[in-house]
Every structure is written in structure tokens, then in C-alpha cells.
Write an enzyme that holds these catalytic residues in place. Structure first.
Site, short mmCIF file in Angstrom:
data_model
loop_
_atom_site.label_atom_id
_atom_site.label_comp_id
_atom_site.label_asym_id
_atom_site.label_seq_id
_atom_site.Cartn_x
_atom_site.Cartn_y
_atom_site.Cartn_z
CE LYS B 23 -26.00 56.25 21.93
NZ LYS B 23 -24.87 55.60 21.24
NE ARG B 93 -22.34 58.24 18.67
CZ ARG B 93 -21.26 58.18 19.46
NH1 ARG B 93 -21.17 57.26 20.39
NH2 ARG B 93 -20.28 59.06 19.33
N GLY B 102 -23.10 48.54 24.59
CA GLY B 102 -22.09 47.74 23.92
C GLY B 102 -22.63 46.57 23.12
CG MET B 104 -27.65 46.54 19.23
SD MET B 104 -29.24 47.27 18.91
CE MET B 104 -29.28 48.57 20.11
NE ARG B 337 -25.42 55.31 28.91
CZ ARG B 337 -24.83 54.43 28.12
NH1 ARG B 337 -25.53 53.82 27.19
NH2 ARG B 337 -23.55 54.15 28.23
CG HIS B 453 -18.31 44.13 28.37
ND1 HIS B 453 -18.09 42.90 28.94
CD2 HIS B 453 -19.55 44.09 27.84
CE1 HIS B 453 -19.15 42.14 28.75
NE2 HIS B 453 -20.06 42.84 28.07
NE ARG B 615 -41.55 22.48 57.88
CZ ARG B 615 -40.90 22.58 56.73
NH1 ARG B 615 -41.52 23.05 55.67
NH2 ARG B 615 -39.64 22.25 56.62
CB SER B 764 -47.69 29.18 56.03
OG SER B 764 -46.55 29.82 55.53
N GLY B 766 -46.43 26.80 51.23
CA GLY B 766 -45.06 26.31 51.04
C GLY B 766 -44.86 26.23 49.53
CB THR B 767 -44.37 28.88 47.00
OG1 THR B 767 -43.25 29.48 47.64
CG2 THR B 767 -45.62 29.66 47.34
CG ASP B 769 -42.41 20.68 49.37
OD1 ASP B 769 -41.31 20.84 48.81
OD2 ASP B 769 -42.55 20.00 50.39
CB CYS B 832 -43.12 30.08 54.70
SG CYS B 832 -43.79 28.42 54.62
CE1 TYR B 852 -46.59 34.32 57.71
CE2 TYR B 852 -48.84 34.93 58.29
CZ TYR B 852 -47.84 33.99 58.23
OH TYR B 852 -48.04 32.72 58.69
#
Lengths: 876, 876
Positions: B23, B93, B102, B104, B337, B453, B615, B764, B766-767, B769, B832, B852
Site C-alpha cells: 500500500k 493503516r 482485511g 490487519m 493495487r 470478505h 499398465r 514412469s 509413480g510418485t 507410491d 504419472c 513428460y
């Protein structure tokens, strides 16, 4: 020039085991040092490999070398293969670089045919001997080369004996043998549509091929698999002039050890059969007598044998297992090798050899397989108990065992896989029974001696074994056994003591082992050599005392959850877990506090002066609660009963609800370990207070206490940070100094070990859980659901919960050690999974800069020795 | 020299956000470029931090700098703080570097006391104004500085209004205000035992301290936590001369956007309140009118505002959110802003700004938060449905929603945690309600406008929101709401359309979103920039079509198990699983084969010309069987019923036995993935044949098909080796060429990626697991049992199943990429897990040389944009 594929015995030496095989190299060595070995030659393992590479064809070159060697042998012996006047008889035996007793084939008395029969009879003046050799040869050759089952011949022999009403083979007359031999030959024509080969050169070539082939028979392959022997080594073939132990009362054959293979005592120990050929002993067909009979009957030959035995032992610097034959009073040595022995004997012999100045301490340490030490910790029958002995056999392999009796290897395996303890009862065992022996607590045979198959294998595996219990009458079809007039059925309980040979009724209480002086001395030597510390996984004062007795240098893992499982405490623990509010939980915890404090007091006392690493509560809370399925059945029943106690039903329903709320899909990866400590700090607070209280009280009593606190299942440095703060806060209140460390048991902890090490005084690898998470193998599920198939299909080489997976888990451990020490050079590093008691895994740890091992009390001797070996084997 | 901790507005500029706050920096910038900003100065964030470092004490140095700055301000304005003739009133302010709307505190009209009251009245000739300012000041100051609850003052005000029988505040007379002010002051004495401070310097210093303190109030901390704003930045404080929108019909105050923040249309969009101060708009106390009212009432001022709005937008190169006040026809700008906007508006504005030549395409790409694109895929009410509209409010945040109505944030959270869809109904929302908003599908308020708000927060979160529906009568105590004479209770179903402001009876069918031209254009630009490929996780032809429509370049993960769960097939699948023999299993599998072949045909067709990675079966088999607990209850009941069908009972018992046999302790780590394929090769064989059959048929039809086969849960190269051999064997029979790759989803696979890559055409990750095993977090258990506590206690910063754990899992991925490419440079690498659709995780992947991404169809736009951003943000 063509490859030399044959060596005469006087051309080789002991070091050439790779190409001559163990037997060939030792025959050469014995010849070289002037011992009375019947002459012969060895076809190399290279020749065997060439045979397989040629598509199982014997090359012309090899045939020609065989004929050359044969000529030299004939010259040396003054006899000729196939000669009708002075016929040479030979044995054809396998012999690989590694001993594979009984796994491959042997043919004796080769060179017999109708013509040489007469020559041999004339030459020896013993027609019965000639026939005996002939019928043995036919039977063996037909079996090994032509693949005809042994029992066909036995049937003919037994029928003749019955017809003639005789009990022993040597009561048969020459005329009987004539009939038997001709019946044997007819049998062969009938079964194979061809005549038994009479040309000795053909016999020899076929016999050699059969021995080559036996390298790849089923039982040899299994044996190699069990003992991790490579499959591409091949076997050598030993061709040796026959000598005849079956030439009457001044002849015989025996197998003896230069020391007692059961106890290690320094005494000739073995067996002897008068008027017999070697096969009779090894095959367990006739039960031999103690070697002492030789001393009585032929004192001169016995003395000579004792001298040679001592000479061989000094020469080979180890206890020897010697095969010999006495022909008309003349001693011949047919084989020597380092003798197999019990664990107890191995230790005693190694220590004695050091004290006799024959080997060094380091050699002694390297000679003992660490696994063997475990076997020495086998239980025995409590001598104070009244034993109901119902039979006795030869004490073939020490150790006591109790179990259900089973009469067949397959069923023994089945029962064992159901969790039953099994004793395998057989007339005798063969290599085909190995899986049954492996599955059993102990083995009892009614035939065969101390060197029979069952005895040798059982000693190797550390199983209790009793052999030659001839009073035992086995009916394999009915699956019953009779002893002292009592009939026992499959599944009845018996007990046995392989050290005394006694068989007892029912289940018998077994006693913990005591340790020999040699055992303790060897471990002292190991302690002098090793650099890795050895601590115990011990959860109770009793464990702690036992661990200390076995040489533990502290406790590396004290699991506090076991203290929660005490019958008296479980109700309070459940109250704590099921508490609806934190306040209620605190009340229950306050009641547990004094118990925990007592536990710690006793353990600290037992380990006074040594570090004790206490792991705070680890398992998921539902492990302390009633089983969900049981509860579900109970509640369903109560709900279905119109007149049930309403209050009981309500309470059970409430309990079921709570148990269900705590249920997890994968408890292994759920709310446990430090996660509990973070969500329910009051639980860890209670444990920490109990530890501090115990320490403080003992310190006031002037005791030297070294507690350490270990946080389980940390994966994030923040977890350790938060809990460590609590520990140090409470410790400060008690004015206690305490190191705080963490288990490394999930991959993330290893991967971020540099971050975690900043908060840790020590790491301890929990390799059980680290293996589970790194491989994604739930141990319970893997071992029951797919591990077996994986091992069988060789997807994995070893059970990773027994031997550390070096490529995966090992790589993580090495990373974690390097990362941890990079950010905290003072970091101490231990390992407290079951791998801490496995030899191969310990060798890995030594290379991975692990400071100390922690393992179950009974594995401590193994760990001490393995750690010493790791040090000795480390590249300088 | 002491640190400069204060800057006059004409000393600063936009770039100094760090020290002046957003601000302050913008007020300085607007001042700098000559816009009509009431003069003032900014106390820096450094001063705030110093305040905290001093233990919440304002230093003498800062006090002295404040006095100096105040003097300059007094000089500039020609007024003086506390002066009875020309009193200067100021606003105080907060203003941090990041916008925290909103969160503070703010105090207006500071400088009022009994003395300046008269001066202000004289100066402005408006006694009512002076009293209005005074009572506002007392109320705000008492609330913010002295901590007195707002409602005490509201009660006094409302009582007076009721006594005087007026409906609007501005109908009260000066005499009323006098009474009210004196009652306010009495209230303060009563509650705090001290007088309201009359010294303006004391007022100022206390107000500044209160703003500093508000940086660390609860709601500000929560807001920062949600938005990942660091806690140690501190807030600046802006002191500015008051201008008065409450000086009658030629005055007013408003908030307006330079473009429509809901749609992005290029039009001034905002709200205006005649004769009011700014707080009235922002707090939602009075419902403002559309900005167009300003055009009608004060056309000159409106034109002036439009020009300034355009100027500001060009200056800041983005849509602006501007606060302004008109005092007696003179326009003042109080804040500007970058405006918050809906996802749809964000995209339209970014694309329009490119087309207007204001920003570059790359800037446009970087301006859109990828998460926002998901919001654009929100559903809407199907326009073809007959809607039973029962109410209408302001269309505050677009998107449609249906759910049970709930009147309180805590209960909304509870219902939501039980899996209920919830609409939160409130008179208005406050920052304390954030958790309830988060838990709801949509929010409806009876008060407040488009900038209240609820509206601001809902737009930020992409939740549907309707504000200011004044016809709705809420009874919070009774938990009821009345609309059109109908009373709705907690838990009744309603639907809403945040785009139209309509509220509807009951549950309404929602329609899938359509994509704007701007959306498609932006993604085209993204495709031109990104290097990572984007594929879809799609298991059905329908998913495949949707994925392709959203820009997928193939399927990266087609889970075949979902095909097994079709109602028609489950009985056959169960037959297959429960088969006692391999033969029975083969029969069932043969019946499944044609189904599978059809599935693959359709998916291949939908993805013609693009790769499809299939798979093979992954989950544990018991997932296809009836639930064990259900069965147990059934069997228990049957067993307890004497007259039950014996055959049924027997069959259920048998089934229970089999289900129990398949039960696992930790199915996540059990018999699943390639372990199934190795133990039951016939299952994978069937799947492989179905794939080959489908490929072959389509190839014959001339279709271009690019199938790939992916093996799940590989941890050992041997697993892949064995199964790959099967695949290639069957593929050869069908004469099909097919790449074979593997999931990397257990740590061991990553650790031994060099070995595995030798057998793999692609990896690939398998994030999901891999995260479970690396962290030892069972997802199901973690998210219900301990994740919440872990996030709350900051043990972890983010849910690792949403945002990739870079330190742990990320490290493993980087290792695996490096190891894999070291032994197989041709290796293609994808990801994947669900992380493939998460912005932060995608940035990580870009740095980790992932080729990929594969994610669920609706996440594909996000992935395309995030991949482009990753490329743009990559260090050159």
C-alpha cells in the site's frame, strides 16, 4: 600340443584342487608325501567342462590320453585291464573342487567280466571274492551307467538269501554268487534289451561319461544351490587301482577322523567293517563297528593308521576325514579331506590347533563359520528331568529336539510349513530327503552309522541326529514305528538327544546350552581383533543378563512396547489408548509410569557400566487392543441374541467402534513410531520420565548408568527436533545428561541423513523396516505370499530379511552414513535390525563404517566372530 | 546516522514494496506520477521488525522520526494534529509487502477529541460530520487499540436508532450523536477503568503499535500460513491525511476495478456509497451500489476516475483495484493495487493485455497461477434444466455448487470431513470463518458486496460465492434460514450459481465447463514454450476423449484394474481369483480376454496417433473380493441361525476362508504389481494378449496405434526381465513391436535404476507410491490419522501427496534419472503420480530432466501451463 587333461597321482599336488578336484588333489598329495595310496590318475575338471561343451561327447583326444594313462597305470601295477591272468580292477570316482559327499556317482571293481573273473579268482586264490567283486560291479555299473534301479538287484539277492536260509551276505556260497551273477545279467537283458558290456575299455569310457553326467544330476544341483557352489566348475574323475577290503578276516574297510568330529576331542574316531568294500560303510547298508575293533583285530595296521592320520593332520593343518582299506593286513589310504564336524568340534579343534602351534589365532578365527556358533547355543535335555527313554541309537549329531514324528520328507516339509515341530524318522536317508531334513528339528534313522548320509548332513546343518537305532521298527506304509513294544503313529510326540543317542517319550523340556572353554577363548580372540562394537537387542532384564553373559557390550535396542504387553498392564494400556480425553489418558499413563520405571531400573542394573539404548514406543496402538475380527464376531452374536446382556452388548459395540477407528490399511506405514510421540506427546513424556526416574534412583545408589534414548521411525528432521526438545526438557528437570538418537528405518531418513544428523547423537539402522520400505515388501505378507516363489524363480537370490540387500538397502545405508557424518562428524552409527546377527550382513556393515552391531542375545557370539572376520578380511 | 524508518509519500516509489509495504509503495508511486493522493508518510517494515526485536517497544528514535514526519505533513496540509482551529485528522493503516486484505488493523479519523470536534465542525461547517468522525474513531480505536468488542458499540447505536425510531444511521441527528459519543466514552470507562485518550500524539503512537501488533494476530498468521507468506517480513504503517466521503450528497467513497474481476471484461467495475467512509464498503456494513451510480450522480468525478483508472492500469501493466473517496466533488485516490480476480478474468485479462500490446506472451504465461486454470474447469448449472430459483444475491464468485446448508464454519468443517458437500450460509463472513469457507462448496451471505470478505476470499479460492442476498433471513441460533417464505434447516439441500447470483431449491445437476477462446489461446502459447510433454492418466475411452480435448499428447498411465471393476466382469474376476487350480483360472481369464480387448480398442481409437501407456494389473487381488468384515458378519449370522440354508452357509464359509487367505497385513507392500505377474503369469499373459489383439485389429483397419506396456511395482531388474520376456514373446506371436517400461515406485527401483534401465525402454515415476514407501506414509492412514497434526505442528510444510517432497522423494527421483540414463541413454522418463498435476512438483520435474508429465484429464491445462512456466523460469 593338446591340453593335458590327465595327471597321474604322482604328478599332482594338493593346491591343484581346481583342476583335480578335492579328492584327486589329495590323492596326489598323499602319493607325493609317500603314503600308501593305490596308484591311479585323475581326469581334470577341464575335461568335464570340455565334455559338456562338446554336447556331452568325449573327445578323441581325451580317449587317447585315457589310454596313455591306463598304460602307465598298468605298468606301475603290473596288471592289465581285461587281462585274464593278472586283471587290473579299478575304481572310477567323481571328485569336484568342493566336497559334495554322496551327490555324484562312483563305480567300483571296473574291469570285471566273465574272463577276468577267473583270472581274479586264480590270482587271489579266492573265488568268492571274485564273484563278490563281479556282482558288486554289475549292480553299480547297471545302476550308474545304465540307470537300472538298485532294488531290482537287491530283490534277487534277498530272494537267494531267503531261499538258502542265510542272514548275512557273506554266508552265501560261490555257487549262490554264480546264480546271482547270471540272474543279474538276465535282468539287464530283460530291462535294457542289451547285454551287459564285457569290454573293459568300453566299461571305462561309459563309466567316465556317467561320472561327468552325475555333475548335473538333480541332487547334485540342489546341493550346490544350498551350498552356493557355482554350477560351471565340473567334476574331476579319479581312476584308481582297486584294493580289496573284502578278502576275509584280515581285510576290511573304514572311515575315520583324526579327531572326534562330534566333540573335537583329540582321538581317532571312526568306523570299520571287516571283510567289506568301502561302499558298504558310506551307504549305510551294513552298520559298521567302532574303529577300536581294528585295534583289537589288527593292532599293527591300527597303529600304522594312527601314525598316518597324525601325519596327514599336521600336513594339512586340519582335522582329516580319511577313507582306508586293509587288504590282507596291508593298509591303503583311499582318500583324505578336511573332516566335516559339529560346531562344537569345529571350535575345539580350531582352538586346540592354535594351542598345539599348528595354526595361528587369526586362522582359527577365519576357520569357524559364524553360523556354527549359533548351533552351539542349541538346547539340550535338562539332565534333572526324569527321562522316559524308549530307545537308543548312535549319537550322530548333538543337540536336543522334540516334535511330532513324521516318516517321509515331503510330509515333514508340509507339517513344518504349518508351524509344527517335526522329527523325521527314516530307515536311512538319501540325498533326496534333504528338504525333509531341513524342515525337521531332528532326524532318527534305524540304519547307518556316524558317517551315513543322515549323520553327515545333520551335523552340517546343526540338526540333532540319531542313527542306526536298529531296535526301531518302521512301517513306512502304515506310517507307524515300534519301539519297546509301543506303536507310535505319525504325529505322536517324541524327543531325542543327538548328543547321547537317546529317544524319549513325549515332549521334553529343553535346557539352554552351556559354553565350552574353547568357545569362550575363541570369542576372546575375536574381541581382540574386531573393531565393530557388539550390543544386544534386549527388552527384559533376563535378556539383558543373557546378552551380557554372551559378551554384549551394552544394549543397542531396548523395545519398550514389550513392557506394555505384560498381562497385568494390558488393561491399563487399553484404558490409555481408548481414553476419550487427554486427561483420562494422563491418568492411565500415570499408572503405567511406576511399571516402566521398574523395567528400566532392572535393565540398567543388568547392564551397569554399559550403554543402554531405549527406543520409545514404536508399534501402532491397535496392537494392544483386542482383535477387530474377534470383536466383530462377538458383537454380531450379541446383536443376534434377543436375550443378551444389553449393557455388555453396548460396551462391546463401543469397543468395536474404537478399535475400528484405530484400524489402519497399512499399519506398517501408519500411526506409529515417533508419529505417536508427536500426536500424543504425553505417552513419550511418561516413558521419558520413567527413564529419568530410574536413572536418578540408580545414580543415587552410586550405580554407573549410561542410558540413551532412541526415537523410532523418524523421516523428517523436524520430528526428531520436536521430540528431542521434550526429552532434553524432562532430562533437565531430573538433571540427567542423555544422548538422543534416532532409528534410520524409512528411506527418507537415509536420504536426508545430513539434516537429521544435526539433531542426533547417534543413528541406528533399523534394517528390518528399512528393508520393508525400500523394497516395498511387507515382511509378513512377503514371507507368506510371494517370497518363496521369488527365491525359487531367482528373482531374488536371498531372503532380504535374513541377508541385507546390498544393492538397494545397502546403498541407502552407505548414503546415510556419508551424509550423516558430513554434517555431524561425532555421529555414532549402529545397526539394530536382525541383519546385525547375519554374517554376510555384518561383513557389509564393516565396509560401511558402522560403529556397532546390535542383535538378539543368542546371536552375539556370531556377531563377535563375524565382526572379527570382517576385520581380518578387510583389504589392508 | 540513525536508520531512516519513515518516508513521505513523495519520497518513495513502487519498487520499494519490501520496506514500504504494497500500500505504501503504491501511494508513493501514485503521488510520484501526480495523482490526487491525500498526503502522508509510511513507517517502514524495518521499523515494525525493530519493534518486535525490542520486545514490542517503540524506540525513541522512531518516535522522533514520527514527530518529524508529522511536522512535514502538517506543513503540507496546513492543518495540525490536535489543533482546535484546523485539526488534522489522519488514518493509520497497515500495509505489508504481500497483500493480506482485511487481516490487519486500520484506524480512521485519528486526532479526534472533544476539542478538535468543535474545530472540525467549524472548519467543515458540518457538525454532524464531526460527530460521525468522532464516534467512528472512538469505536475503531477502542476496538483495535483497547480490545473492546465491536458489538458493545453497535448495541448502543442500535438502541438509539430504535429509541428514535429511525432505520438508517444518517437519519440520526447531531443531538443523537452527542448522546451516543458520551455513552461510548462511558462504556470505555466502565469496561477498561480508564478514560478514552484525548492526546492525539498518544493516540497516534498507540495506533501505530496496534498496527504493528496486528501483524501477529491469529487471523493474519493463518492467512500467511495458507498463502505461504513468511512470518518475519513485518508490516509497514501508512499515516495519511483523512479526506471525508461522509460530507453529504456530493461526497462518497468507493472501490473499483479497472476491469471486471469476475469476467475480465474491459469495463470499470465496482461499488460506490454516497456520503460514507471507506470502511463502510469494505466491512460490508452497508450494501453499496454499483459504480454506475457515480456516473449518474457525479459525472465529472466519474470521468476523472475512469481516466485515472486507465492511467494506473497502463502504468502498472495490470488490472487495478482502486480505493477512492470524493469529498465535496473532489476525487482522491487512497489505494491502488493489482486487483484480485477470478481465474476466468485472470486469463482473459492476461490475454487481452498481450493483445493490447501492454505485456508480452511470456509475461502473460507467468501471470496465471496454474491452479487457477483448474477453477475454470469448474462446473456450472445446466442451462437446459428447469431451475427452481428461490433467491438472488450478488454474483460474487463464479461456479456452481450444491450441498447441505450449514450456518457456522466449525460445523461446515465437521460435515465436510464426513464427506458431505456443504454450502456455508452466513450473514457475512470474517477472517475467523476461513476454515469453514475452505470446507464448503460455496458461500452465501446476506450482507456485504462484491468486495466483502466472503467475496474476496471465495474468488481467491475459486469457490462459488453469492453475497448480499438481503432477502435471506438467517437465524443463527435456530440454525434456520428463510427465503420466499420457506424455512430451511441445517442439512437441507440447496444449489447456487455464483456466476448469476441465483439460489435454487434442492440438488441441481451440474454441467461441465466450456473453455473460453482466451483460455485456449493462452494454452497454445504455453505449448509453444514448454519442453516437457503432457500426457493423461486415463482408464476409460471417455477419459481419453476428454484428455485429448484438454490437450493431452497421449496416455501416460492407463490403469487396467479399473476395467476389472465393471459390474458385469466382477463375477468373472472373482472366479479367476478364487480358482483352485491354474486351469480354472485360465478358463476365467479367457472369458475376460474379449472385454479387455474391447477396452483397449476403444482407448487406442480415442488416442489414435498418440502413445498409450498401459499398465498391467497392479492392485492386490483381494480388492476385487467381498469385504472380509462384511463376510464375517454374514457368516456369524448364518452360523447363529439354526434354520439357515446349509448350502448357503457352507458357500459363504468357503468364501470367507479364501478371502481370509488373501488378506494381507499391509496390502500396499504385499502381493501386487509385478509380483502378481510373476506368481500368476497367466493373468499378465491375458492382458498382453488383449493388448496385442486390439493393436492387430486396429492396424488392419489402417489405424496408427502406439501402445506401450508398463510394469508396476518393479524393485529388482530381474522382475522386469522375466515379465518383459513374456511381453516380447507374445508380441512376437502377433508381430507387434512394443516398448516395455516400468513404474519407478519403490525406493529400491530408484536406487538400482541403472540395473533396471538396461531392461526398460522407459521409466514412469509413480510418485504416489514412491512417496508412500520413501516416507513410510500409508496414504490412507496418513491423511486420516496424522497428516493434519503434522501440518499443524509444522513437522511437514506441505502434504507430500499433493506437493512432491523434494528433499526425500525428489532426491530419489534425481538419482534414478541419473542412474537410468547412465546405463541407457535412450531411456524416456515420465511421471504419472498425482504430482504430475501440481505446479510446484512440475517445476521440480523440469529441473529433474523428466521428459513428460502424466496427470488426470482435468489437470492437463494446469500441467501445460506449469510446464511452460518451468521452462520460462529455468535459469538460462
Amino acid at each position: 600340443m593338446a591340453n593335458k587333461m590327465i595327471y597321474l597321482f604322482d604328478e599332482g599336488k594338493a593346491e591343484w584342487k581346481d583342476i583335480l578336484g578335492g579328492k584327486g588333489a589329495n590323492l596326489a598329495e598323499m602319493t607325493r608325501i609317500g603314503l600308501p595310496v593305490p596308484p591311479g590318475f585323475t581326469i581334470t575338471t577341464d575335461a568335464c567342462n570340455e565334455y559338456y561343451m562338446n554336447g556331452e561327447v568325449v573327445s578323441e583326444e581325451l580317449k587317447s590320453q585315457i589310454r596313455d594313462a591306463l598304460k602307465k597305470l598298468e605298468k606301475k601295477t603290473g596288471k592289465m585291464l581285461g587281462d585274464t591272468q593278472r586283471p587290473l580292477l579299478i575304481s572310477v570316482r567323481s571328485g569336484a573342487a568342493y566336497s559334495m559327499p554322496g551327490m555324484m556317482d562312483t563305480i567300483l571293481n571296473l574291469g570285471m567280466n566273465d574272463d577276468t573273473l577267473a583270472g581274479l579268482a586264480a590270482l587271489t586264490g579266492d573265488e568268492r571274492l571274485a564273484y563278490d567283486c563281479y556282482r558288486r560291479f554289475i549292480q553299480m555299473y547297471a545302476n550308474v551307467v545304465m540307470g537300472i534301479d538298485w532294488y531290482h538287484f537287491e530283490t534277487i539277492l534277498e530272494k537267494r538269501m531267503k531261499d538258502q536260509d542265510v542272514k548275512e551276505e557273506n554266508q552265501l556260497h560261490t555257487s549262490d554268487w554264480k546264480v546271482i551273477v547270471s540272474q543279474y545279467k538276465e535282468l539287464i537283458v530283460k530291462l535294457t534289451k542289451q547285454h551287459f558290456p564285457s569290454n573293459p575299455i568300453e566299461q571305462l569310457e561309459e563309466a567316465i561319461k556317467a561320472v561327468f553326467r552325475s555333475w548335473n544330476n538333480q541332487r547334485a544341483k540342489i546341493y550346490r544351490k544350498i551350498h552356493n557352489i557355482p554350477h560351471d566348475l565340473g567334476t574331476a574323475v579319479n581312476i584308481q587301482m582297486m584294493v580289496f577290503g573284502n578278502r576275509g578276516e584280515d581285510s576290511g574297510t573304514g572311515v575315520a577322523f583324526s579327531r572326534n568330529p562330534s566333540t573335537g576331542e583329540r582321538e581317532i574316531f571312526g568306523e570299520f567293517l571287516l571283510d567289506a568294500q568301502g561302499e558298504d560303510v558310506v551307504a549305510g547298508i551294513r552298520t559298521p563297528q567302532s574303529i577300536s575293533i581294528l585295534g583289537e583285530k589288527m593292532p599293527h595296521a591300527f597303529r600304522e593308521f594312527c601314525d598316518m592320520s597324525h601325519l596327514l593332520e599336521t600336513h594339512y593343518r586340519d582335522m582329516q576325514d580319511i577313507e582306508f582299506t586293509i587288504e590282507r593286513g596291508t593298509l591303503y589310504l583311499l582318500q583324505t579331506r578336511n573332516g566335516k564336524r559339529t560346531a562344537q568340534a569345529a571350535v575345539k579343534i580350531a582352538v586346540d590347533l592354535v594351542q598345539e602351534g599348528i595354526i595361528s589365532k587369526e586362522e582359527a578365527l577365519l576357520r569357524i563359520q559364524p553360523d556354527q556358533l549359533n548351533k552351539m547355543l542349541h538346547r539340550s535335555i535338562d539332565q534333572n528331568l526324569k527321562k522316559n527313554v524308549i530307545g537308543k541309537g548312535l549319537p550322530a549329531s548333538p543337540g536336543a529336539a522334540s516334535g511330532k514324528i513324521i516318516f517321509d520328507a515331503d510330509r515333514a516339509e508340509q507339517f513344518s510349513s504349518l508351524g509344527e515341530k517335526v522329527l523325521l524318522i527314516r530307515p536311512e536317508t538319501t540325498p533326496e530327503d534333504i528338504h525333509g531334513i531341513l524342515a525337521s528339528q531332528g532326524i532318527i534313522t534305524s540304519r547307518g552309522g556316524m558317517t551315513s548320509h543322515a549323520a553327515v548332513v545333520a551335523r552340517g546343518l546343526g540338526k540333532a541326529c540319531i542313527c542306526g537305532c536298529e531296535e526301531m521298527k518302521i512301517d513306512l506304509k502304515k506310517k507307524t514305528m515300534e519301539l519297546k513294544g509301543i506303536t507310535f503313529n505319525e504325529g505322536d510326540f517324541l524327543s531325542m538327544d543327538g548328543g547321547s543317542g537317546e529317544i524319549m517319550m513325549g515332549e521334553v523340556k529343553l535346557k539352554e546350552p552351556e559354553l565350552s572353554q574353547e568357545f569362550l577363548l575363541l570369542l576372546q580372540w575375536a574381541d581382540g581383533v574386531r573393531k565393530m562394537g557388539v550390543r544386544a537387542n534386549a527388552d527384559t532384564p533376563k535378556d539383558a543378563v543373557k546378552a551380557r553373559e554372551l559378551g554384549a557390550e551394552g544394549i543397542g535396542l531396548c523395545r519398550t512396547e514389550h513392557m506394555f504387553l505384560d498381562a497385568e498392564r494390558v488393561p491399563i494400556v487399553r484404558e490409555m489408548i481408548l481414553a476419550d480425553t487427554r486427561e483420562d489418558r494422563l491418568v492411565a499413563l500415570q499408572r503405567l509410569l511406576p511399571y516402566q520405571e521398574d523395567d528400566f531400573m532392572e535393565i540398567f542394573k543388568a547392564m551397569e557400566g554399559l550403554p543402554v539404548t531405549i527406543r520409545l514406543l514404536d508399534p501402532p496402538l491397535h496392537e494392544f487392543l483386542p482383535d477387530l475380527e474377534d470383536l466383530l464376531v462377538e458383537v454380531t452374536k450379541l446383536q443376534g441374541a434377543p436375550d443378551c446382556d444389553k449393557r455388555e452388548r453396548y460396551e462391546k459395540e463401543q469397543l468395536l467402534r474404537k478399535v475400528r477407528r484405530l484400524k489402519e490399511h497399512n499399519p506398517m506405514l501408519g500411526l506409529r513410531g515417533c508419529r505417536l510421540g508427536i500426536l500424543y506427546p504425553e505417552i513419550y513424556d511418561m516413558q521419558i520420565e520413567a527413564i529419568m526416574g530410574a536413572v536418578k534412583k540408580l545414580e543415587k545408589m552410586g550405580r554407573a548408568i549410561y542410558p540413551e534414548i532412541m526415537i523410532p521411525l523418524v523421516g523428517h528432521d523436524t520430528e526428531l527436533e520436536v521430540i528431542k526438545k521434550r526429552v532434553l526438557h524432562i532430562a533437565a528437570e531430573y538433571e540427567v545428561q542423555i544422548p538422543v538418537g534416532t532409528m534410520i528405518e524409512v528411506p527418507r531418513a537415509a536420504l536426508t541423513a545430513d539434516q537429521i544428523a544435526k539433531e542426533a547423537n547417534f543413528f541406528s539402522f533399523g534394517t528390518n523396516d528399512l528393508t520393508q520400505t525400500t523394497l516395498g515388501f511387507s515382511r509378513d505378507d512377503a514371507e507368506t505370499k510371494f517370497m518363496h516363489g521369488y527365491l525359487e524363480q531367482k528373482i531374488i537370490q536371498e531372503n532380504p530379511f535374513v541377508t541385507l540387500d546390498v544393492d538397494g538397502v545397502g546403498k541407502l545405508i552407505k548414503m546415510a552414513v556419508a551424509l550423516g557424518k558430513s554434517s555431524n562428524p561425532q555421529l555414532k552409527i549402529g545397526i539394530c535390525g536382525e541383519h546385525g546377527g547375519d554374517k554376510k550382513s555384518i561383513l557389509f556393515c564393516s565396509g560401511a563404517e558402522i560403529d556397532y552391531l546390535s542383535c538378539s542375545p543368542y546371536r552375539i557370539p556370531l556377531a563377535r566372530l563375524a565382526a572379527a572376520q570382517a576385520q581380518l578380511e578387510e583389504p589392508k
